[in-house]
Design an enzyme around this catalytic site. Structure first.
Site, PDB file in Angstrom:
ATOM      1  N   SER A  16       0.810  -1.228   0.000  1.00 23.50           N
ATOM      2  CA  SER A  16       0.000   0.000   0.000  1.00 23.50           C
ATOM      3  C   SER A  16       0.836   1.268   0.000  1.00 23.50           C
ATOM      4  O   SER A  16       0.354   2.339  -0.377  1.00 23.50           O
ATOM      5  CB  SER A  16      -0.926   0.005   1.228  1.00 23.50           C
ATOM      6  OG  SER A  16      -0.156  -0.122   2.411  1.00 23.50           O
ATOM      7  N   ASN A  92       7.831  -8.187   0.612  1.00 23.04           N
ATOM      8  CA  ASN A  92       8.284  -6.811   0.844  1.00 23.04           C
ATOM      9  C   ASN A  92       7.998  -6.288   2.243  1.00 23.04           C
ATOM     10  O   ASN A  92       8.792  -5.541   2.796  1.00 23.04           O
ATOM     11  CB  ASN A  92       7.615  -5.894  -0.189  1.00 23.04           C
ATOM     12  CG  ASN A  92       7.766  -4.440   0.185  1.00 23.04           C
ATOM     13  OD1 ASN A  92       8.835  -3.855   0.012  1.00 23.04           O
ATOM     14  ND2 ASN A  92       6.716  -3.844   0.733  1.00 23.04           N
ATOM     15  N   TYR A 157      15.774  -5.635  13.930  1.00 27.20           N
ATOM     16  CA  TYR A 157      15.546  -5.498  12.483  1.00 27.20           C
ATOM     17  C   TYR A 157      16.681  -6.133  11.678  1.00 27.20           C
ATOM     18  O   TYR A 157      16.442  -6.901  10.736  1.00 27.20           O
ATOM     19  CB  TYR A 157      15.423  -4.006  12.163  1.00 27.20           C
ATOM     20  CG  TYR A 157      15.227  -3.652  10.705  1.00 27.20           C
ATOM     21  CD1 TYR A 157      13.965  -3.720  10.114  1.00 27.20           C
ATOM     22  CD2 TYR A 157      16.297  -3.213   9.920  1.00 27.20           C
ATOM     23  CE1 TYR A 157      13.778  -3.373   8.786  1.00 27.20           C
ATOM     24  CE2 TYR A 157      16.117  -2.858   8.595  1.00 27.20           C
ATOM     25  CZ  TYR A 157      14.846  -2.938   8.031  1.00 27.20           C
ATOM     26  OH  TYR A 157      14.674  -2.586   6.713  1.00 27.20           O
ATOM     27  N   LYS A 161      16.754  -9.215   8.841  1.00 25.09           N
ATOM     28  CA  LYS A 161      17.186  -9.049   7.442  1.00 25.09           C
ATOM     29  C   LYS A 161      18.347 -10.001   7.112  1.00 25.09           C
ATOM     30  O   LYS A 161      18.404 -10.556   6.008  1.00 25.09           O
ATOM     31  CB  LYS A 161      17.554  -7.590   7.173  1.00 25.09           C
ATOM     32  CG  LYS A 161      16.366  -6.624   7.313  1.00 25.09           C
ATOM     33  CD  LYS A 161      15.209  -7.009   6.405  1.00 25.09           C
ATOM     34  CE  LYS A 161      14.054  -6.012   6.453  1.00 25.09           C
ATOM     35  NZ  LYS A 161      12.956  -6.353   5.534  1.00 25.09           N
ATOM     36  N   ILE A 190      16.280   4.325   1.299  1.00 33.97           N
ATOM     37  CA  ILE A 190      15.320   4.602   0.233  1.00 33.97           C
ATOM     38  C   ILE A 190      14.268   5.573   0.780  1.00 33.97           C
ATOM     39  O   ILE A 190      13.806   5.410   1.914  1.00 33.97           O
ATOM     40  CB  ILE A 190      14.624   3.289  -0.240  1.00 33.97           C
ATOM     41  CG1 ILE A 190      15.667   2.215  -0.595  1.00 33.97           C
ATOM     42  CG2 ILE A 190      13.688   3.565  -1.409  1.00 33.97           C
ATOM     43  CD1 ILE A 190      16.667   2.585  -1.680  1.00 33.97           C
TER      44      ILE A 190
END
Ligand code: NAP
Length: 249
Positions: A16, A92, A157, A161, A190
């Site tokens: 979204s 994602n 986190y 990953k 990003i």
């Protein structure tokens, strides 16, 4: 450009906003039948799907919390029943809950591990079981340079990953004989809501750390993800493609 994706069902988690939304849009524009998940922001998600449909593309948004593995399994079954077998899976969706590790409550640890790593792994298992039956498929994991190098304040986190990169390698071997390719991408900084939530000083320091002197754009991640889903990447599996403007070089 990627004719082979036309009419193929591709599932994107967390589509979204941000990087996921960019991937959803690029896939839909290639003629793929894109199903994407979101967790909470129904209006935002339905808007993305409706806008693409109004432009003549195929897109559906489905509310599914990645941390709920029963819901993920049901999602995968429903997609096949309603729209056909899943050809591509883009893992994602991911969250951060940053805090120095020394004072990190167990709850913050579990929250990030349950969503980013366990949620992604169990959804992938359900999708792979379907892909194995159809003897084809592509999986792309959204890792991060945080999984390759130190990232202070992000122990939970970065562990997820790094875990996704390891999972990518192992799964690539386990499912290669079924004509299923599994790869990862590891973005650097990003420009999305995730990075705009960083403290201002940390955001200001980004151009100084990155050799290309700027953050990456969502399109600069979406394009390599589409490549990995395409026939152009037919001999690439178990790979982690770093997309970070040179940050980790
Ligand atoms: P973002 O802007 O925060 O968007 C996150 C998306 O994931 C939203 O669509 C959100 O849906 C969805 N989501 C979050 N938790 C979910 C859950 N439990 N179940 C289902 N959907 C969920 O994030 P982003 O910056 O685009 O990042 C996307 C991915 O790239 C993440 O895995 C992130 O770790 C990775 N990444 C990002 C960067 C960066 O600099 N931005 C760098 C490296 C890696 P709702 O809107 O409904 O909450």
């Amino acid at each position: 450009m990627y004719e082979e994706l036309k009419g193929r069902v591709v599932l994107v988690t967390g589509g979204s906003r941000g990087i996921g939304r960019g991937i959803v849009e690029q896939l839909a524009m290639q003629g793929a039948h894109v199903v994407f998940t979101y967790r909470g922001q129904q209006n935002v998600a339905e808007d993305v799907a409706a806008t693409l449909r109004s432009q003549g593309y195929w897109c559906r948004a489905v509310q599914t919390d990645l941390a709920d593995s029963e819901a993920s399994r049901a999602l995968v079954e429903n997609i096949e029943q309603d729209w056909g077998p899943i050809y591509g899976l883009v893992n994602n969706a991911g969250i951060t809950a940053d805090k120095s590790f020394l004072t990190m409550p167990a709850e913050l640890w579990h929250q990030v591990i349950d969503t980013n790593l366990t949620g992604t792994a169990l959804l992938t298992q359900a999708v792979l079981q379907q892909m194995m039956y159809h003897k084809e498929g592509r999986v792309v994991m959204m890792a991060s340079v945080g999984g390759l190098r130190a990232s202070s304040g992000q122990a939970n986190y970065s562990a997820t990953k790094a875990g996704l990169i390891a999972l990518t390698r192992t799964l690539s071997h386990e499912v290669a004989r079924f004509n299923i390719l599994v790869n990862a991408v590891a973005p650097g900084f990003i420009a999305t809501e995730m990075t705009s939530a960083m403290p201002e000083a940390a955001q200001a320091a980004i151009p100084k750390q990155v050799p290309l002197r700027r953050m990456g754009s969502v399109k600069e991640i979406a394009a390599p993800v589409l490549f990995l889903l395409s026939n152009q990447a037919s001999y690439i599996t178990g790979h982690c493609l770093v997309i970070d403007g040179g940050l980790s070089a």
